[in-house]
Every structure is written in structure tokens, then in C-alpha cells.
Design a protein around this motif. Structure first.
Motif, PDB file in Angstrom:
ATOM      1  N   HIS A   7      -5.872  -0.758   6.667  1.00 13.89           N
ATOM      2  CA  HIS A   7      -4.832   0.164   7.136  1.00 13.89           C
ATOM      3  C   HIS A   7      -5.418   1.209   8.081  1.00 13.89           C
ATOM      4  N   GLU A  54      -0.533   3.993   7.065  1.00 13.30           N
ATOM      5  CA  GLU A  54      -0.199   4.902   5.976  1.00 13.30           C
ATOM      6  C   GLU A  54       0.009   6.290   6.557  1.00 13.30           C
ATOM      7  N   HIS A  79      -8.089   8.282   9.310  1.00 16.23           N
ATOM      8  CA  HIS A  79      -9.164   7.319   9.053  1.00 16.23           C
ATOM      9  C   HIS A  79      -8.672   5.894   9.272  1.00 16.23           C
ATOM     10  N   GLU A 130     -13.017   4.324   5.898  1.00 15.69           N
ATOM     11  CA  GLU A 130     -12.867   4.000   4.486  1.00 15.69           C
ATOM     12  C   GLU A 130     -13.218   2.523   4.327  1.00 15.69           C
TER      13      GLU A 130
HETATM   14 CO    CO Z   1      -6.955   5.018   3.275  1.00 14.45          CO
END
Ligand code: CO
Length: 134
Positions: A7, A54, A79, A130
């Protein structure tokens, strides 16, 4: 080592307005807001054919994205998340190269119930990365 893009996370001030933008203006499939108190964010998932976006709104006093929004008042990409097969092995390999893992270095359970780690943005072209165990 890294696999699929899991994501892209975008920090927003107003998750209702951001949801409308993705749903009504961009025509995407958008979930209902989910408060994740332990992560200090409310999250909305935007489902795309090949990945997710997201939308993150700060939740609570010491939200990890509050400072980001102070610096980026219009919001912005916070991120990117890449999948790895074995997060412990990925971390050990990265540490050997001198890359910095944020926090204790131990994986935490992320927003999708899977172990995640974050890598220092200064080591990766100014981008917070991430890693999520697939
Ligand atoms: Co994340």
C-alpha cells in the motif's frame, strides 16, 4: 528481497473529505473509517486493482502522523509498504548494510494484523518504508 507494493499511505487532516475525494472524484472503492487506537490513526482503505491506498488521519494525542501534518499542512504521502517473505531475515540483511530500522528493531503487528517494520527515511531517498511480512 522486497515483493509486491502492499500500500501507499497518505496522511490527511480530514478523512471524511479525503474519502469523498477518492470515492466521488476519483471513482474508487473506499472503506468505512476504522479507528486504530494502538496505532494512533483512523484509517480508510482505498481498494485499487493492483494495490491499496490508505488514508490516515491522526487519532489521539501522540499520533505518529501529527508531526508529519504539521510539516505538510495539505497532507501528503507518508510511507510506502513493500511485502517481504520473512521480516526477520529482511531486517537482519538490512542491518548488515547499515540501514536503520526504527523503534526497537522488533517487528510489530501492523494495521493488517501482520508483522511490520519501518526503515529510516534518510536511508531511503527521503521515503519512510514499511515492510510487511506477506
Ligand atoms: Co502502512
Amino acid at each position: 528481497m522486497i515483493g509486491r507494493l502492499n500500500h501507499i499511505a497518505i496522511a490527511v487532516r480530514d478523512i471524511a473529505a479525503a474519502s469523498r475525494l477518492y470515492r466521488d472524484t476519483l471513482g474508487a472503492e473506499v472503506s468505512s473509517p476504522e479507528p486504530l487506537a494502538e496505532h494512533g490513526v483512523t484509517v480508510v482503505f482505498v481498494a485499487l486493482p493492483n494495490t491499496k491506498v490508505e488514508l490516515l488521519e491522526p487519532l489521539g494525542e501522540d499520533s505518529p502522523i501529527a508531526r508529519f501534518l504539521d510539516k505538510n499542512p495539505d497532507g501528503g504521502i507518508h510511507h510506502v509498504c513493500y511485502e517481504v517473505e520473512d521480516i526477520g531475515a529482511a531486517r537482519d540483511q538490512l542491518l548488515k548494510t547499515g540501514a536503520r530500522v526504527l523503534g526497537s528493531g522488533e517487528p510489530k503487528i501492523g494495521a493488517h494484523g501482520k508483522p511490520v517494520l519501518f526503515l529510516h527515511p534518510k536511508d531511503f531517498n527521503g521515503t519512510l518504508i514499511e515492510l510487511e511480512q506477506a
